[in-house]
Design an enzyme around this catalytic site. Sequence first.
Site, PDB file in Angstrom:
ATOM      1  N   ASP A  99      27.371  34.503  38.746  1.00 45.62           N
ATOM      2  CA  ASP A  99      28.187  34.453  40.078  1.00 45.62           C
ATOM      3  C   ASP A  99      26.879  34.229  40.826  1.00 45.62           C
ATOM      4  O   ASP A  99      26.305  35.254  41.268  1.00 45.62           O
ATOM      5  CB  ASP A  99      28.084  36.046  40.202  1.00 45.62           C
ATOM      6  CG  ASP A  99      29.556  37.228  40.005  1.00 45.62           C
ATOM      7  OD1 ASP A  99      29.735  36.153  38.777  1.00 45.62           O
ATOM      8  OD2 ASP A  99      30.009  37.895  40.196  1.00 45.62           O
ATOM      9  N   LYS A 173      34.330  34.245  45.314  1.00 42.53           N
ATOM     10  CA  LYS A 173      34.752  35.259  45.456  1.00 42.53           C
ATOM     11  C   LYS A 173      33.798  35.860  46.824  1.00 42.53           C
ATOM     12  O   LYS A 173      32.958  35.116  47.490  1.00 42.53           O
ATOM     13  CB  LYS A 173      33.293  35.877  44.235  1.00 42.53           C
ATOM     14  CG  LYS A 173      33.139  37.493  44.082  1.00 42.53           C
ATOM     15  CD  LYS A 173      31.936  37.675  43.156  1.00 42.53           C
ATOM     16  CE  LYS A 173      30.954  38.708  44.022  1.00 42.53           C
ATOM     17  NZ  LYS A 173      30.133  38.863  42.646  1.00 42.53           N
ATOM     18  N   LYS A 207      37.940  36.971  43.018  1.00 44.41           N
ATOM     19  CA  LYS A 207      37.396  38.001  43.121  1.00 44.41           C
ATOM     20  C   LYS A 207      37.699  38.407  44.417  1.00 44.41           C
ATOM     21  O   LYS A 207      36.379  38.003  45.074  1.00 44.41           O
ATOM     22  CB  LYS A 207      35.771  38.009  42.239  1.00 44.41           C
ATOM     23  CG  LYS A 207      35.209  38.836  41.770  1.00 44.41           C
ATOM     24  CD  LYS A 207      34.242  39.507  40.946  1.00 44.41           C
ATOM     25  CE  LYS A 207      33.742  40.789  40.761  1.00 44.41           C
ATOM     26  NZ  LYS A 207      32.212  40.354  40.057  1.00 44.41           N
TER      27      LYS A 207
END
Length: 247
Positions: A99, A173, A207
């Site tokens: 990430d 995300k 996400k």
Amino acid sequence: MNIKQYLDSTYLKTPEQAGLTVAENAKIVQGFIQEAIDEEFKLIMIRPDMVSLAQKMISNANSKVTIGTVIGFHEGTYSLDEKLEEAKKAIHDGADDLDFVCNYEAFKKGEIDLVKKEILEGTKLGLSNHKIVKWIIEVAALNDNQIIKLSTLIKNVVMSNFKEECYNSVFVKSSTGFYKTENGLPNGATIPAIIMMLENASPLSIKAAGGVRTHDEAVKMIALGVKRIGTSSAKAIANGQKTTSDY
């Protein structure tokens, strides 16, 4: 629906942030890893220096829980070389998901080529090692137009440089959960922000991280089309309990 398979159980505080010793904080991380194994969550999300511990515990338990870590956390202003080195070590230690915190401050300054290059190179490194790559855009630091443009930019870089079968392995995300806002404003995922991301990052997955604190909120996010939810209260959410956690 098995909501646990959408949950990335998350603990990302440093000892300093938690007000703990290194040993005390490591014990909390170990507890989160064990909980993820016991509860069969999709993934355990931890700092890079804890990836090897997670890999060992999950392997010993013969568990299917995957391991995620953060790269360039949490400000995203690391250089590209620093981010790639951190990602390479995480891959070596056993991470499944990377990430990356996108350099959203550079994006806001109009340094688009810098941002494009880090998205390209970070995604290339992850995909070439068969990893999931997520780009954190930090929605609380952006206005609506910037959320739309940065989501679109990530999508365009991926679609222009990678094959269609790779798209499911790249996410946009929402948040780190650590951005400091003023006046009590949300610092993580909100429904309006997630809708903008879904509309502009597709076909990449989304996400939602930060701010999802109840089972109902998680279900709403999933109904919108979110594929993963990052939370430090995965067990409470899965069991229908409300949490006051800050990320």
